[in-house]
Design an enzyme around this catalytic site. Structure first.
Site, short mmCIF file in Angstrom:
data_model
loop_
_atom_site.label_atom_id
_atom_site.label_comp_id
_atom_site.label_asym_id
_atom_site.label_seq_id
_atom_site.Cartn_x
_atom_site.Cartn_y
_atom_site.Cartn_z
N GLY A 299 -15.24 -6.84 5.57
CA GLY A 299 -14.01 -7.49 6.02
C GLY A 299 -14.19 -8.14 7.37
O GLY A 299 -13.24 -8.22 8.17
N TYR B 254 -0.27 0.95 -0.56
CA TYR B 254 -1.29 0.79 0.47
C TYR B 254 -1.60 2.14 1.13
O TYR B 254 -2.76 2.53 1.27
CB TYR B 254 -0.80 -0.21 1.52
CG TYR B 254 -1.69 -0.36 2.72
CD1 TYR B 254 -2.78 -1.22 2.70
CD2 TYR B 254 -1.44 0.35 3.90
CE1 TYR B 254 -3.60 -1.37 3.81
CE2 TYR B 254 -2.25 0.21 5.01
CZ TYR B 254 -3.33 -0.65 4.97
OH TYR B 254 -4.13 -0.80 6.07
N ALA C 244 -3.43 4.65 -1.23
CA ALA C 244 -4.85 4.36 -1.35
C ALA C 244 -5.61 4.77 -0.10
O ALA C 244 -6.70 5.36 -0.17
CB ALA C 244 -5.06 2.87 -1.64
N LYS C 245 -5.05 4.48 1.07
CA LYS C 245 -5.72 4.84 2.32
C LYS C 245 -5.78 6.35 2.50
O LYS C 245 -6.73 6.88 3.10
CB LYS C 245 -4.97 4.20 3.49
CG LYS C 245 -5.16 2.69 3.60
CD LYS C 245 -6.53 2.32 4.09
CE LYS C 245 -6.65 0.86 4.44
NZ LYS C 245 -7.95 0.50 5.02
N ASN D 176 -14.36 -1.44 6.65
CA ASN D 176 -13.17 -2.00 7.26
C ASN D 176 -12.34 -2.84 6.30
O ASN D 176 -11.13 -2.96 6.48
CB ASN D 176 -13.57 -2.85 8.47
CG ASN D 176 -12.43 -3.73 8.95
OD1 ASN D 176 -11.48 -3.25 9.58
ND2 ASN D 176 -12.50 -5.03 8.65
#
Length: 257
Positions: A13, A161, A164-165, A90
């Site tokens: 990223g 989000y 998932a994190k 990242n």
């Protein structure tokens, strides 16, 4: 070109604001850089800029979710400078639409889990296997960037989000346990409110939260502050602290009264 003894880091990223800051921070700390991103044109632009500033850089555009090409990508990353001492996970995507968890779509959920959890898990696995097969005199590291909203806070408009994190955060414990005997330290960095492309659509609401005291430091975080934390973890100087989480959030995770 990298020196023979120069450490090398792979940053995913890297075309984004946070990834770019991390790459610059590692270069300033003496690392040669292998940088990747799905956006090839943007990646090549920033890589050329870093080269002009004296960094040793190899840009390899790659889709982290491409299972068939992953092993070839990892081999290319190692071959770029003949070694790989640090992986920085990242890369990440946000939700397709911020809103109520009752309105989350399968497309948005699968996208977040696919990139933010699954792709990073298997990239870590592939890099770790290759590190184990490659002897090293020094310690190596895997640093994963997650978010403040996986434990102490709930991002009510970013459910898929954050979910998932959170899985990514939990996987750190498994990697740290398995890789410690191999001389590979694993760490997690949890940023708070950072001004990046991902937060650009919520600037006004985050400004209001900061003004209301939600962040004890009273301001947005700077991507360079995350980069400093990553560089410190990648240095190899915390050899007995594997599995640790570093919060770069201005105290945002604290509940004040």
């Amino acid at each position: 070109m990298a020196r023979g003894d120069q450490r090398a880091a792979l940053v995913t990223g890297a075309a984004g604001g946070l990834g770019g800051a991390i790459a610059r921070g590692l270069a300033a700390d003496g690392f040669a850089l292998v940088v990747t991103d799905l956006r090839a044109d943007d990646l090549n632009v920033v890589a050329s800029e870093w080269e002009r500033q004296g960094a040793s850089v190899r840009a390899i555009p790659f889709d982290l979710s491409d299972d068939r090409a992953r092993e070839g990508f990892v081999e290319a990353a190692f071959d770029a400078f003949g070694r790989l001492d640090c992986l920085v996970n990242n890369a990440g995507v946000s939700v397709l639409s911020r809103g109520d968890i009752l309105d989350v779509t399968p497309e948005s959920f699968d996208r977040c889990v696919g990139v933010n959890l699954r792709a990073q898990f298997f990239l870590t696995q592939s890099v770790a296997r290759r590190m184990i097969r490659t002897p090293s005199a020094g310690r190596r590291s895997i640093v994963t960037v997650s978010t403040v909203a996986v434990d102490h806070l709930v991002g009510t408009r970013l459910a898929e989000y954050c979910i998932a994190k959170a899985g990514l955060s939990h996987s750190l414990r498994h990697w740290a346990t398995r890789l410690a005997p191999e001389g590979i330290d694993c760490f997690e960095v949890r940023p708070g409110m950072m001004k990046t492309d991902m937060t650009s659509t919520s600037t006004a609401s985050y400004d209001a939260l900061i003004q209301g005291g939600f962040v004890p430091a009273g301001r947005w975080g700077h991507t360079e502050e995350v980069a400093q934390a990553v560089a410190m973890l990648a240095s190899g100087r915390l050899s007995y602290s594997t599995g640790q989480t570093i919060h770069v959030d201005g105290g945002m995770r604290f509940k004040t009264f």
